[in-house]
Design an enzyme around this catalytic site. Structure first.
Site, PDB file in Angstrom:
ATOM      1  N   GLY A  11      30.943  27.538   4.056  1.00  0.00           N
ATOM      2  CA  GLY A  11      31.676  28.348   3.064  1.00  0.00           C
ATOM      3  C   GLY A  11      32.213  27.466   1.943  1.00  0.00           C
ATOM      4  NE  ARG A  72      28.295  30.799   5.991  1.00  0.00           N
ATOM      5  CZ  ARG A  72      29.544  30.363   6.022  1.00  0.00           C
ATOM      6  NH1 ARG A  72      29.880  29.294   6.697  1.00  0.00           N
ATOM      7  NH2 ARG A  72      30.497  31.020   5.376  1.00  0.00           N
ATOM      8  CG  ASP A 103      34.271  24.444  12.496  1.00  0.00           C
ATOM      9  OD1 ASP A 103      33.898  25.097  11.503  1.00  0.00           O
ATOM     10  OD2 ASP A 103      34.452  24.964  13.609  1.00  0.00           O
ATOM     11  CB  THR A 125      36.941  25.021   5.223  1.00  0.00           C
ATOM     12  OG1 THR A 125      37.280  26.350   5.667  1.00  0.00           O
ATOM     13  CG2 THR A 125      37.700  24.042   6.098  1.00  0.00           C
ATOM     14  CG  ASP A 127      38.630  29.522   7.278  1.00  0.00           C
ATOM     15  OD1 ASP A 127      39.153  30.430   6.617  1.00  0.00           O
ATOM     16  OD2 ASP A 127      37.483  29.582   7.739  1.00  0.00           O
ATOM     17  CG  ASP A 129      38.975  26.206  10.579  1.00  0.00           C
ATOM     18  OD1 ASP A 129      38.655  25.443   9.647  1.00  0.00           O
ATOM     19  OD2 ASP A 129      38.190  27.042  11.065  1.00  0.00           O
ATOM     20  NE  ARG A 171      33.599  34.121  10.650  1.00  0.00           N
ATOM     21  CZ  ARG A 171      32.502  34.104   9.904  1.00  0.00           C
ATOM     22  NH1 ARG A 171      31.808  35.199   9.757  1.00  0.00           N
ATOM     23  NH2 ARG A 171      32.088  33.003   9.318  1.00  0.00           N
ATOM     24  NE  ARG A 252      33.565  31.377   0.705  1.00  0.00           N
ATOM     25  CZ  ARG A 252      32.767  31.889   1.659  1.00  0.00           C
ATOM     26  NH1 ARG A 252      33.245  32.143   2.857  1.00  0.00           N
ATOM     27  NH2 ARG A 252      31.513  32.123   1.417  1.00  0.00           N
TER      28      ARG A 252
HETATM   29  P1  ADP Z   1      31.411  25.484   7.851  1.00  0.00           P
HETATM   30  O1  ADP Z   1      30.946  24.096   7.598  1.00  0.00           O
HETATM   31  O2  ADP Z   1      32.158  26.068   6.680  1.00  0.00           O
HETATM   32  O3  ADP Z   1      32.141  25.625   9.169  1.00  0.00           O
HETATM   33  P2  ADP Z   1      29.053  26.718   9.092  1.00  0.00           P
HETATM   34  O4  ADP Z   1      29.663  26.882  10.429  1.00  0.00           O
HETATM   35  O5  ADP Z   1      28.192  27.812   8.566  1.00  0.00           O
HETATM   36  O6  ADP Z   1      30.122  26.438   7.928  1.00  0.00           O
HETATM   37  O7  ADP Z   1      28.188  25.381   9.135  1.00  0.00           O
HETATM   38  C1  ADP Z   1      27.467  24.929   8.016  1.00  0.00           C
HETATM   39  C2  ADP Z   1      26.109  24.437   8.432  1.00  0.00           C
HETATM   40  O8  ADP Z   1      26.244  23.289   9.283  1.00  0.00           O
HETATM   41  C3  ADP Z   1      25.273  25.406   9.249  1.00  0.00           C
HETATM   42  O9  ADP Z   1      24.629  26.367   8.480  1.00  0.00           O
HETATM   43  C4  ADP Z   1      24.287  24.455   9.900  1.00  0.00           C
HETATM   44  O10 ADP Z   1      23.261  24.100   8.994  1.00  0.00           O
HETATM   45  C5  ADP Z   1      25.136  23.229  10.168  1.00  0.00           C
HETATM   46  N1  ADP Z   1      25.612  23.237  11.560  1.00  0.00           N
HETATM   47  C6  ADP Z   1      26.579  23.992  12.108  1.00  0.00           C
HETATM   48  N2  ADP Z   1      26.698  23.777  13.441  1.00  0.00           N
HETATM   49  C7  ADP Z   1      25.755  22.865  13.753  1.00  0.00           C
HETATM   50  C8  ADP Z   1      25.346  22.228  14.968  1.00  0.00           C
HETATM   51  N3  ADP Z   1      25.935  22.490  16.138  1.00  0.00           N
HETATM   52  N4  ADP Z   1      24.336  21.322  14.898  1.00  0.00           N
HETATM   53  C9  ADP Z   1      23.728  21.051  13.730  1.00  0.00           C
HETATM   54  N5  ADP Z   1      24.054  21.623  12.550  1.00  0.00           N
HETATM   55  C10 ADP Z   1      25.057  22.515  12.547  1.00  0.00           C
HETATM   56  O1  F6P Z   2      35.103  29.893   4.285  1.00  0.00           O
HETATM   57  C1  F6P Z   2      35.588  30.314   5.529  1.00  0.00           C
HETATM   58  C2  F6P Z   2      35.433  31.776   5.642  1.00  0.00           C
HETATM   59  O2  F6P Z   2      35.981  32.246   4.482  1.00  0.00           O
HETATM   60  C3  F6P Z   2      36.055  32.506   6.809  1.00  0.00           C
HETATM   61  O3  F6P Z   2      37.434  32.670   6.773  1.00  0.00           O
HETATM   62  C4  F6P Z   2      35.284  33.805   6.765  1.00  0.00           C
HETATM   63  O4  F6P Z   2      35.337  34.499   7.950  1.00  0.00           O
HETATM   64  C5  F6P Z   2      33.912  33.348   6.418  1.00  0.00           C
HETATM   65  O5  F6P Z   2      34.067  32.152   5.683  1.00  0.00           O
HETATM   66  C6  F6P Z   2      33.061  34.350   5.715  1.00  0.00           C
HETATM   67  O6  F6P Z   2      32.071  33.750   4.930  1.00  0.00           O
HETATM   68  P1  F6P Z   2      30.539  34.177   4.843  1.00  0.00           P
HETATM   69  O7  F6P Z   2      30.481  35.636   4.627  1.00  0.00           O
HETATM   70  O8  F6P Z   2      30.058  33.365   3.676  1.00  0.00           O
HETATM   71  O9  F6P Z   2      29.893  33.773   6.136  1.00  0.00           O
END
Ligand code: ADP
Ligand code: F6P
Length: 319
Positions: A11, A72, A103, A125, A127, A129, A171, A252
């Site tokens: 995000g 993502r 994360d 982020t 969040d 978090d 979330r 955002r």
């Molecule tokens: P954020 O970084 O905001 O938490 P996401 O959870 O969507 O957002 O993670 C971003 C990207 O990081 C994912 O689309 C994926 O490409 C990569 N990623 C997330 N979890 C893993 C994992 N366990 N192993 C490898 N890549 C990951």
């Molecule tokens: O960037 C974090 C966050 O805004 C969360 O709080 C929210 O649930 C989520 O991303 C939604 O994002 P998307 O619709 O891009 O997955």
């Protein structure tokens, strides 16, 4: 290191551009080439690389979003996807990577580290978090955005003598709802870390009503429960005119606050400094006013706790 790369993933968050700027300019300061990767890990797998120079990050410090775009990328969660990314990096002679994101982005960074790539993570982020840092890039801006919206909603809530449920992002965590709720003077704050108790929300509303208060602001983190259902129950049990306002994606975007620009500048620069020193598998954090670093693996093993004292304080101040 003579050639490093930077990407934004997951995000987006206001201040990511300020972090990219700091990374690019600090890398050039250290005589390293700096490559921008488009669309996070997706671009890393496809080799979507572009050479950055001082001018490529001009005029972005005040802009929300990310000039590198974000994505993502489920394919990166597979071993084949990550091997492809490592191959693309080797072909482009990229020696180290700075990954800005949440994360999930850090989990991806850790996997790359296991494949021998030097990675430093920057927490970006809204969040907030991520453990091992008091603040993430974007959190201060989102609080200001939410508070600004609540100020406006408060006007109409007062005029119409209504209860307003304001749903904010989060979330899995209540950081935005708690800090924005405290700053906006919400009567109740509903967050995933505390079991939902509608009867105590109703008690707060009735307590306010008994001292002549005709409106209420209730801050709800999206991860708590279905906000339409929560609104329906509060309306039914309070017997008052009740409305739901879902703030959504405006949270955002927007120009980053001064705090976020400063945080992003410091974190971006420190990330490059660590890479140049040969560090890897670390994330940048802030404690008080001090920039520090921690092992990404440690951060991912923990869950960041909300400030329960602030939660109690918000309750005391809303009487
Ligand atoms: P954020 O970084 O905001 O938490 P996401 O959870 O969507 O957002 O993670 C971003 C990207 O990081 C994912 O689309 C994926 O490409 C990569 N990623 C997330 N979890 C893993 C994992 N366990 N192993 C490898 N890549 C990951
Ligand atoms: O960037 C974090 C966050 O805004 C969360 O709080 C929210 O649930 C989520 O991303 C939604 O994002 P998307 O619709 O891009 O997955």
């Amino acid at each position: 290191m003579k050639r490093i790369a930077v990407l934004t993933s997951g995000g987006d968050a206001p201040g990511m551009n300020a972090a990219i700027r700091a990374v690019v300019r600090t890398a050039i300061y250290y005589d390293s080439e700096i490559i921008g990767v488009k669309r996070g890990y997706s671009g890393l797998m496809k080799g979507e690389f572009m050479k950055m120079d001082l001018g490529s990050v001009a005029d972005i410090i005040h802009r929300g979003g990310t000039i590198l775009q974000t994505a993502r990328c489920p394919e990166f969660k597979t071993a084949e996807g990550r091997e492809q990314a490592v191959l693309r990096m080797k072909e482009a002679r990229i020696e180290g990577l700075i990954a800005i994101g949440g994360d999930g982005t850090f989990r991806g960074a850790l996997e790359l580290d296991k494949l021998g790539i030097s990675v430093i993570g920057i927490p970006g982020t809204i969040d907030n978090d991520i453990p091992c840092t008091e603040k993430t890039i974007g959190f201060d801006t989102v609080l200001n955005t939410v508070i600004d919206s609540v100020n406006k909603i408060r006007d109409t809530a007062t005029s119409h003598e209504r209860i307003f449920i304001i749903e904010v992002m989060g979330r899995n965590s209540g950081f935005i709802a708690l800090d924005a709720g405290l700053a906006a003077g919400a009567e109740s704050i509903l967050i995933p870390e505390i079991p939902l108790d509608i009867s105590s929300v109703i008690k707060n509303i009735e307590r306010g009503r008994s001292r002549g208060k005709r409106h209420s602001i209730i801050m709800l983190a999206e991860g708590v429960a279905d906000s339409v259902e929560v609104t329906r129950r509060i309306k039914q049990e309070s017997g008052m005119d009740t409305r739901l306002s879902i703030l959504g994606y405006i949270q955002r975007g927007g120009t980053p606050s001064a705090q976020d620009r400063i945080l992003a500048s410091r974190m971006g620069s420190e990330a490059v400094r660590l890479l140049m020193q040969g560090e890897r598998g670390k994330m940048i954090g802030i404690e008080g006013d001090t920039i520090k670093s921690a092992d990404i693996v440690c951060a991912l093993e923990q869950k960041k706790s909300i400030n329960f004292a602030d939660y109690r304080l918000a309750g005391i101040l809303s009487i």
